[in-house]
Design an enzyme around this catalytic site. Structure first.
Site, mmCIF file in Angstrom:
data_model
loop_
_atom_site.group_PDB
_atom_site.id
_atom_site.type_symbol
_atom_site.label_atom_id
_atom_site.label_comp_id
_atom_site.label_asym_id
_atom_site.label_seq_id
_atom_site.Cartn_x
_atom_site.Cartn_y
_atom_site.Cartn_z
ATOM 1 N N SER A 139 0.486 -0.968 -0.165
ATOM 2 C CA SER A 139 0.302 0.224 0.409
ATOM 3 C C SER A 139 0.859 1.165 -0.026
ATOM 4 O O SER A 139 1.576 1.112 0.684
ATOM 5 C CB SER A 139 -1.125 -0.004 1.225
ATOM 6 O OG SER A 139 -1.877 1.283 1.160
ATOM 7 N N TYR A 152 -1.655 -0.584 10.039
ATOM 8 C CA TYR A 152 -1.939 -1.718 8.384
ATOM 9 C C TYR A 152 -0.867 -0.668 8.191
ATOM 10 O O TYR A 152 -0.144 -1.487 7.542
ATOM 11 C CB TYR A 152 -3.208 -0.618 8.427
ATOM 12 C CG TYR A 152 -3.202 -0.934 7.160
ATOM 13 C CD1 TYR A 152 -4.194 -1.377 6.351
ATOM 14 C CD2 TYR A 152 -2.954 -0.024 5.736
ATOM 15 C CE1 TYR A 152 -4.448 -2.238 5.099
ATOM 16 C CE2 TYR A 152 -2.892 -0.248 3.948
ATOM 17 C CZ TYR A 152 -3.738 -0.994 3.812
ATOM 18 O OH TYR A 152 -4.066 -1.494 2.408
ATOM 19 N N LYS A 156 2.189 -2.755 5.628
ATOM 20 C CA LYS A 156 2.065 -2.995 4.557
ATOM 21 C C LYS A 156 3.736 -2.001 4.569
ATOM 22 O O LYS A 156 4.295 -2.288 3.362
ATOM 23 C CB LYS A 156 1.697 -1.654 3.718
ATOM 24 C CG LYS A 156 0.156 -2.064 3.858
ATOM 25 C CD LYS A 156 -0.353 -4.153 3.034
ATOM 26 C CE LYS A 156 -1.241 -3.763 3.037
ATOM 27 N NZ LYS A 156 -2.085 -4.930 2.310
#
Length: 245
Positions: A139, A152, A156
């Site tokens: 991401s 998160y 990533k």
């Protein structure tokens, strides 16, 4: 790509579904994995209805036994896995001070441990054959961070680091490893984030819009193809201009 076999994790919806459908259209026999058997089977049915070859397998990529079973199902269905797309992921939004240990652990389990377990499952056969492709879905938040998405973004970022390190180990042995770091995409996962977060992110994008899953699938298909033969350890960014490198 004709005659090749792909395993796409987290392919029951969103980017994973678009990748599975695109690869099938390009001639891959695709194994569709999802945590939900119903979602995996629905995508496999969609591929077969369009004339492609697909099998479905449910399983949690963060569980060692499930990862082995997912790989075994792919081999049983199509004889080999020449392309692995590590796409399975989850979303959860919270300010850092409100993060629970369980939230952090689950995020890293699915994204990082899942990528490790699935890659570990397919890699020996790829190395033995001297050919194979691994594509990890990261991401852009792993590159620039995201508000209320520390866990998160960290997960990533770890995937990007793993991609680079593994590419240095195995590229000379015939296995290409790369990553795709999408920006915000119109997927069920992104829709789990707050409307305020999405509005603020959209307003800051040079392109002025979120991407579509099919646009990310095009990047994956490119990295899987012989046209990307010089791409190793790279992170490509279909991200609406959120990250410019």
């Amino acid at each position: 790509m004709a005659g090749r076999s792909a395993l796409v994790t987290g392919a029951g919806s969103g980017i994973g579904r678009a990748v599975a459908v695109k690869l099938a259209a390009e001639g891959y026999a695709v194994t569709v994995n999802d945590l939900s058997a119903a979602r995996a089977e629905a995508v496999a049915d969609e591929i077969r209805a369009a004339g492609g070859t697909a099998a479905a397998v449910a399983g949690d990529v963060s569980a060692e036994a499930d990862a082995a079973a997912i790989h075994a199902a792919a081999v049983g269905a199509h004889g080999t896995v020449s392309l692995l797309v590590n796409n399975a992921g989850i979303a959860h939004q919270a300010p850092f001070e409100n993060l629970e240990v369980a939230d952090f652990d689950r995020m890293f389990a699915v994204h990082v441990r899942g990528t490790f377990l699935m890659t570990r499952a397919v890699l020996p056969a790829m190395l033995a054959e001297g050919a194979g492709v691994v594509i990890n879905i990261a991401s852009q938040l792993g590159q620039i961070g995201g508000v209320e998405l520390v866990h998160y973004s960290g997960a990533k970022a770890a995937i990007i680091g793993m991609t680079k390190a593994l590419a240095r180990e195995v590229s000379a042995r015939g296995v290409r490893v790369n990553a795709v770091a999408p920006g915000p995409i119109n997927t069920p996962l992104v829709m789990e984030l707050s409307e305020d977060w999405r509005a603020a992110k959209r307003a800051g994008l040079p392109l002025g819009r979120f991407g579509e899953p099919e646009e990310v699938a095009e990047t994956v298909a490119f990295l899987a193809s012989p046209a990307a033969s010089l791409f190793v350890g790279q992170t490509l960014g279909p991200n609406s201009g959120d990250v410019m490198l």
